[in-house]
Motif scaffolding. Structure first.
Motif, short mmCIF file in Angstrom:
data_model
loop_
_atom_site.label_atom_id
_atom_site.label_comp_id
_atom_site.label_asym_id
_atom_site.label_seq_id
_atom_site.Cartn_x
_atom_site.Cartn_y
_atom_site.Cartn_z
N PRO A 111 6.37 -4.32 4.67
CA PRO A 111 7.82 -4.14 4.54
C PRO A 111 8.57 -5.38 4.09
N LEU A 112 7.90 -6.54 4.06
CA LEU A 112 8.54 -7.77 3.62
C LEU A 112 7.74 -8.41 2.49
N HIS A 113 7.37 -7.60 1.53
CA HIS A 113 6.69 -8.08 0.33
C HIS A 113 7.30 -7.37 -0.87
N PRO A 114 7.60 -8.10 -1.95
CA PRO A 114 8.28 -7.46 -3.09
C PRO A 114 7.39 -6.52 -3.90
N THR A 115 6.07 -6.68 -3.80
CA THR A 115 5.16 -5.81 -4.57
C THR A 115 4.07 -5.26 -3.64
N PRO A 116 4.45 -4.51 -2.62
CA PRO A 116 3.47 -4.14 -1.59
C PRO A 116 2.36 -3.23 -2.07
N LYS A 117 2.55 -2.50 -3.15
CA LYS A 117 1.50 -1.59 -3.62
C LYS A 117 1.03 -1.92 -5.03
N SER A 118 1.29 -3.12 -5.52
CA SER A 118 0.83 -3.46 -6.87
C SER A 118 -0.69 -3.67 -6.86
N ARG A 119 -1.34 -3.08 -7.84
CA ARG A 119 -2.80 -3.20 -8.00
C ARG A 119 -3.09 -3.29 -9.49
N ASP A 120 -3.01 -4.51 -9.99
CA ASP A 120 -3.20 -4.73 -11.42
C ASP A 120 -4.54 -4.19 -11.91
N GLY A 121 -4.48 -3.37 -12.90
CA GLY A 121 -5.71 -3.00 -13.59
C GLY A 121 -6.33 -1.68 -13.21
N LEU A 122 -5.71 -0.91 -12.33
CA LEU A 122 -6.25 0.39 -11.94
C LEU A 122 -5.64 1.50 -12.79
N GLY A 123 -6.48 2.26 -13.49
CA GLY A 123 -6.00 3.43 -14.20
C GLY A 123 -5.77 4.58 -13.24
N PRO A 124 -5.17 5.69 -13.72
CA PRO A 124 -4.84 6.82 -12.84
C PRO A 124 -6.04 7.40 -12.10
N ALA A 125 -7.14 7.64 -12.81
CA ALA A 125 -8.31 8.21 -12.15
C ALA A 125 -8.90 7.23 -11.15
N GLU A 126 -8.92 5.94 -11.51
CA GLU A 126 -9.42 4.93 -10.59
C GLU A 126 -8.54 4.83 -9.36
N SER A 127 -7.23 4.93 -9.56
CA SER A 127 -6.31 4.86 -8.42
C SER A 127 -6.60 5.98 -7.43
N ARG A 128 -6.84 7.18 -7.93
CA ARG A 128 -7.12 8.32 -7.04
C ARG A 128 -8.41 8.09 -6.25
N ALA A 129 -9.39 7.46 -6.87
CA ALA A 129 -10.67 7.26 -6.20
C ALA A 129 -10.66 6.06 -5.26
N TYR A 130 -9.92 5.01 -5.61
CA TYR A 130 -10.06 3.75 -4.90
C TYR A 130 -8.93 3.44 -3.92
N SER A 131 -7.89 4.28 -3.87
CA SER A 131 -6.73 3.98 -3.02
C SER A 131 -6.88 4.65 -1.66
N PRO A 132 -6.78 3.89 -0.58
CA PRO A 132 -6.89 4.51 0.75
C PRO A 132 -5.78 5.51 1.03
N GLU A 133 -4.57 5.25 0.53
CA GLU A 133 -3.43 6.12 0.81
C GLU A 133 -3.56 7.47 0.12
N LEU A 134 -4.40 7.52 -0.93
CA LEU A 134 -4.64 8.77 -1.65
C LEU A 134 -5.89 9.47 -1.15
N HIS A 135 -6.38 9.04 0.02
CA HIS A 135 -7.61 9.60 0.59
C HIS A 135 -8.78 9.41 -0.36
N GLY A 136 -8.80 8.28 -1.06
CA GLY A 136 -9.85 8.04 -2.04
C GLY A 136 -11.22 7.87 -1.40
N SER A 137 -12.25 8.13 -2.17
CA SER A 137 -13.63 7.87 -1.77
C SER A 137 -14.47 7.75 -3.03
#
Length: 627
Positions: free
Chosen positions: A202-228
């Motif tokens: 809550p006190l970071h200006p870019t709390p969810k920035s992840r440079d370099g992840l494409g959409p499909a990678e984001s779905r697989a690798y993001s914990p908040e998206l239930h990735g696996s």
């Protein structure tokens, strides 16, 4: 409603009906001298009722924009010392004073967890104003956050703005998913809380920035998206194998069992697990490509059952497996690229050996409900053509939690879930159940939960500092709380092989426990550095962040919790730990606080360079001592 001790009050809340006052019982932990808790969740200001919270906007993109803007405003207010005006608005002069960025204050938190309404930019009071998005707000504020802004590097502002935009886009994706998707069946309480940080720090200006992840990678690798995903495996020739294990089983034997397909390993090689994103990127690095061409590394591809990313993104778990893996991951996540440094690998095995040399037994005797999640082994590659970090190292972490254990990452427990008709969190729902079950006022239940938490989780960390001379980087994401079947805190765990500070003043007694301690882990620091980091991570981020979250979510009055904290810090149990932090929090007028906006604006990587210069720190008022 709490107000800043040095600032303007928030807009007044509507009076509402009076709740019945519960009689104090003998087991009530609140001392008679503490302020009486409010009778329930604090109401929202009259012009911003709960269902009108901008975070609950039906459009995920709009909600994500607001969440990010709020985080930037919190950072800016903390790092510049700005307080609301008499009308209850936070104001920032921008464009050299030609304009003003302004936002109404929904809730002003003594501990910094403020809530704001939509931000606008205009020429001043009474003049026309236009809504402003998170990227524009960040770019405007960045020039004022660092003094007069005349020496701010435009390239760094552009980089920061780009990463804010990336964070907004990923938050949008997360909210869209989590407003319709339930937690997958079979997920443990531990994994659910690891995947619960929908809005991030809550006190970071870019709390969810992840440079370099494409959409499909984001779905697989993001914990908040239930990735696996399945791990990617290399086989490393044993002439290049670098590994250590402080357990009875060697690191290469552990990874071979995790691969569960020994036939895939060429003769004379060991199994090396990698993050699939990292494996793709490594193949493009000349030094790694050369080792692959020479047959010293073998690309085995993806194998095995899926693993699940935890809140750090790079650490993965798999239910039913006794190990978690802290993988190297070259993505820029918040402030840093997350590749394991060699000294961090040594630090994990070193801490395990130190604890097993007698320190753990002493600690458990004093605080049987607390322990460190161990990182007792690691595996990687040694070759003169590789740099440090080389991107090829993996930490093997114990997975001590069973499917029925109610263990939660504190950050996940406190994380808001912007869905439905009201903003809530897992802790908020838990406290509501406790209040209903016990027939006690919600504010009283929240205060008792907080006091029990201090005993179960914070007191043992103070003990390790004062008794052993080791300060933990115990921020909310590194801190786990164990709950009993009713939801009360009964124990805790700390995790992270990066986050240890051996005090220089304790060098003699620590090296007596384990000769050679710190020689390869580079962990001893001057006491003044340990004091600053310990006060920020445990004091500000962890404890004051917990108080601020309870206040901002209308679960308790922050002033009540601050009074409870003062009593805890001044009590005999805290004093008996020998840590200097309780007295510092009780008496210091200001505290040194990590400034995430300035750290990001200065382009610093928190994992690179001497510990003293990895982040920007500023002085903030100390709400503990203020009263």
């Amino acid at each position: 409603m709490s107000t800043a001790l040095t600032g303007a009050p928030t807009p007044a809340a509507p009076p509402g009906p009076a709740a019945p006052r519960a009689r104090r019982t003998p087991d009530d932990p609140l001392h008679d001298s503490l302020p009486d808790p409010l009778p329930g969740p604090l109401p929202d200001p009259p012009d911003h009722p709960g269902t009108d919270d901008p975070l609950l906007h039906p459009d995920p993109a709009t909600a994500a924009e607001h969440a990010t803007t709020e985080a930037v405003l919190r950072c800016w207010a903390r790092e510049t010392g700005t307080r609301p005006d008499a009308a209850g608005r936070l104001n920032a002069p921008v464009l050299g004073g030609a304009a003003r960025l302004s936002a109404p204050v929904r809730y002003w938190s003594p501990c910094g967890r403020h809530r704001f309404g939509p931000a606008t930019v205009g020429t001043g009071p009474g003049g026309p104003a236009a809504p402003v998005d998170a990227v524009t707000a960040t770019a405007l504020l960045a020039r004022t956050a660092d003094g007069d802004g005349r020496h701010t590097d435009p390239g760094r502002i552009a980089d920061l703005a780009a990463r804010v935009a990336d964070s907004v886009a990923r938050t949008t994706e997360i909210l869209a998913h989590r407003r319709t998707a339930a937690d997958p069946a079979g997920h443990t309480p531990f994994l659910r809380s690891e995947q619960a940080l929908l809005l991030g720090h809550p006190l970071h200006p870019t709390p969810k920035s992840r440079d370099g992840l494409g959409p499909a990678e984001s779905r697989a690798y993001s914990p908040e998206l239930h990735g696996s995903f399945r791990l990617h495996w290399y086989a490393v020739d044993r002439t290049l194998l670098a590994a250590d294990s402080a357990t009875a089983e060697s690191a290469d034997r552990i990874t071979e069992r995790l691969l569960a397909a020994p036939r895939l390993l060429p003769p004379g090689t060991a199994a090396l697990p990698l993050h699939p994103w990292q494996a793709r990127e490594l193949a493009l690095r000349p030094a790694v490509a050369a080792l692959l061409d020479q047959g010293l590394l073998h690309d085995l591809g993806p194998h095995g059952d899926p693993w699940h990313p935890t809140s750090s993104v790079r650490t993965v778990t798999r239910p039913g497996t006794p190990w978690m893996l802290k993988l190297s991951l070259g993505l820029r996540i918040t402030n840093s690229r997350r590749e394991n440094l060699r000294k961090e690998l040594h630090r994990g095995t070193e801490v395990h050996r130190l604890l097993e040399a007698g320190l753990a037994a002493e600690w458990r005797a004093a605080h049987p409900g607390f322990d460190i999640v161990r990182d007792p082994a690691w595996i990687g590659v040694d070759h003169p053509g590789l740099t440090d970090p080389d991107g090829l190292s993996t930490v093997l972490r114990h997975q001590p939690f069973g499917p029925a254990d109610r263990v939660h990452c504190l950050a996940g427990l406190l994380a808001e879930h912007p869905a439905g008709q009201r903003l809530d969190s897992h802790l908020g729902r838990l406290l509501a159940v406790l209040a209903d079950r016990t027939g006690r006022r919600p504010g009283t239940v929240a205060a008792e939960w907080f006091l029990r938490y201090l005993d179960a989780v914070v007191l043992p960390v103070l003990w390790l500092d004062g008794t052993a001379g080791i300060a933990l980087e115990a921020h909310q994401q590194n801190s786990l709380v164990l709950l009993d079947r009713d939801g009360w805190p009964v124990g805790g765990r700390y995790r992270d092989n990066q986050g240890y500070y051996y005090r220089a003043s304790a060098a003699e007694r620590l090296t007596a426990r384990l000769p050679g301690l710190g020689s390869t882990s580079d962990t001893f620091v001057p006491d003044r550095v340990a004091d600053e980091r310990f006060a920020y991570y445990l004091g500000i981020n962890h404890v004051l962040g917990l108080i601020g979250a309870l206040g901002a979510q209308r679960l308790a009055d922050e002033e009540v919790l601050l009074a409870a904290l003062r009593r805890f810090l001044a009590g005999p149990r805290a004093a008996a730990t020998g840590s200097a932090l309780p007295a510092h929090l009780l008496t210091a007028a200001t505290l040194r606080c990590k400034a995430n906006l300035l750290t990001r604006l200065h382009g610093l990587d928190e994992l690179v360079g001497p510990v003293e210069t990895q982040s920007v720190y500023v002085d903030i008022p100390n709400p503990v001592a203020a009263a």
